[in-house]
Design an enzyme around this catalytic site. Structure first.
Site, PDB file in Angstrom:
ATOM      1  N   HIS A 136       1.798  -2.149   0.453  1.00 52.88           N
ATOM      2  CA  HIS A 136       0.664  -0.659  -0.002  1.00 52.88           C
ATOM      3  C   HIS A 136      -0.119  -1.282  -1.620  1.00 52.88           C
ATOM      4  O   HIS A 136      -1.431  -0.897  -0.528  1.00 52.88           O
ATOM      5  CB  HIS A 136       1.706   0.359  -0.562  1.00 52.88           C
ATOM      6  CG  HIS A 136       0.754   1.409  -0.643  1.00 52.88           C
ATOM      7  ND1 HIS A 136       0.801   2.494  -0.105  1.00 52.88           N
ATOM      8  CD2 HIS A 136       0.192   1.941  -1.730  1.00 52.88           C
ATOM      9  CE1 HIS A 136       0.140   3.688  -0.319  1.00 52.88           C
ATOM     10  NE2 HIS A 136      -0.543   3.194  -1.369  1.00 52.88           N
ATOM     11  N   GLU A 137      -0.266  -1.846  -2.110  1.00 51.93           N
ATOM     12  CA  GLU A 137      -1.003  -2.305  -3.028  1.00 51.93           C
ATOM     13  C   GLU A 137      -1.574  -3.594  -2.621  1.00 51.93           C
ATOM     14  O   GLU A 137      -3.209  -2.868  -2.811  1.00 51.93           O
ATOM     15  CB  GLU A 137      -0.023  -2.806  -4.439  1.00 51.93           C
ATOM     16  CG  GLU A 137       0.595  -1.696  -4.918  1.00 51.93           C
ATOM     17  CD  GLU A 137       0.165  -0.122  -4.983  1.00 51.93           C
ATOM     18  OE1 GLU A 137      -0.781  -0.108  -4.838  1.00 51.93           O
ATOM     19  OE2 GLU A 137       0.813   0.847  -5.010  1.00 51.93           O
ATOM     20  N   HIS A 140      -4.319  -2.448  -0.197  1.00 47.21           N
ATOM     21  CA  HIS A 140      -5.331  -1.611  -1.771  1.00 47.21           C
ATOM     22  C   HIS A 140      -6.307  -2.274  -1.837  1.00 47.21           C
ATOM     23  O   HIS A 140      -7.696  -2.547  -1.636  1.00 47.21           O
ATOM     24  CB  HIS A 140      -5.087  -1.110  -2.507  1.00 47.21           C
ATOM     25  CG  HIS A 140      -4.274   1.082  -2.231  1.00 47.21           C
ATOM     26  ND1 HIS A 140      -5.141   1.702  -1.751  1.00 47.21           N
ATOM     27  CD2 HIS A 140      -3.028   1.560  -2.912  1.00 47.21           C
ATOM     28  CE1 HIS A 140      -4.748   2.851  -2.414  1.00 47.21           C
ATOM     29  NE2 HIS A 140      -3.304   2.677  -2.703  1.00 47.21           N
TER      30      HIS A 140
HETATM   31 ZN    ZN Z   1      -1.663   3.843  -2.913  1.00 48.41          ZN
END
Ligand code: ZN
Length: 174
Positions: A136-137, A140
């Site tokens: 998830h990171e 980003h």
């Molecule tokens: Zn996030």
């Protein structure tokens, strides 16, 4: 600590690609420390620098939410080097889309490498929630939000639901 501003959807900075760090120096270490402190003040399994409007490839992750100090990772230039063919559906929360969770299918296990806060290359394998946080990171850092991983139609439905929840003043787990 330096309080950092959390940028929230639809802030365009969240769709920007972050630039690699040349070397983890004192300034990088300070940013990592501030990001780690934000992670406990505004609890999340992790944060990416772009969520604070800083377009550098830096993330912090703690899959124990501060319960176990050994589970805190500060990473520069994290890179996934292997993804398991097995996938798993998990619900993801994101402080940049703080009105609900997104059900997403992703690889169950990954291998990845990064520079730690001492500027040393480290390689790790992750599964379960840790693997989920790291994926998830890193997304980003490439300007990809959890909702962007949904099909077009599911993304639209999800954003409508979040808009309703935002108006009702609901946060991620309300
Ligand atoms: Zn996030």
């Amino acid at each position: 600590m330096t309080e950092l501003k959390i940028h929230v959807y639809p802030d365009p900075v969240l769709n920007e690609k972050c630039a690699p760090i040349e070397k983890v120096d004192a300034a990088t270490r300070k940013l990592m420390r501030d990001m780690a402190e934000m992670m406990y003040k505004y609890p999340a399994g992790g944060y990416a620098a772009s969520q604070f409007g800083i377009l550098k490839r830096i993330i912090v992750v703690d899959d124990s939410y501060g319960e176990d100090p050994a589970r805190q990772f500060r990473m520069a230039n994290p890179e996934i080097t292997w993804r398991s063919p097995e996938t798993i559906v998990m619900s993801e929360g994101c402080m940049s889309i703080p009105w609900g969770r997104v059900e997403l299918e992703r690889p169950e296990r990954i291998k990845f490498r990064f520079l730690n806060d001492q500027n040393e290359i480290q390689e790790l394998e992750a599964d379960d929630y840790f693997a989920r946080c790291v994926q998830h990171e890193i997304d980003h850092l490439d300007g990809i939000l959890a909702i962007d991983r949904l099909s077009k139609i599911r993304r639209k439905i999800c954003l409508k639901k979040f808009e309703r929840r935002r108006k009702m003043g609901k946060s991620i787990d309300d």
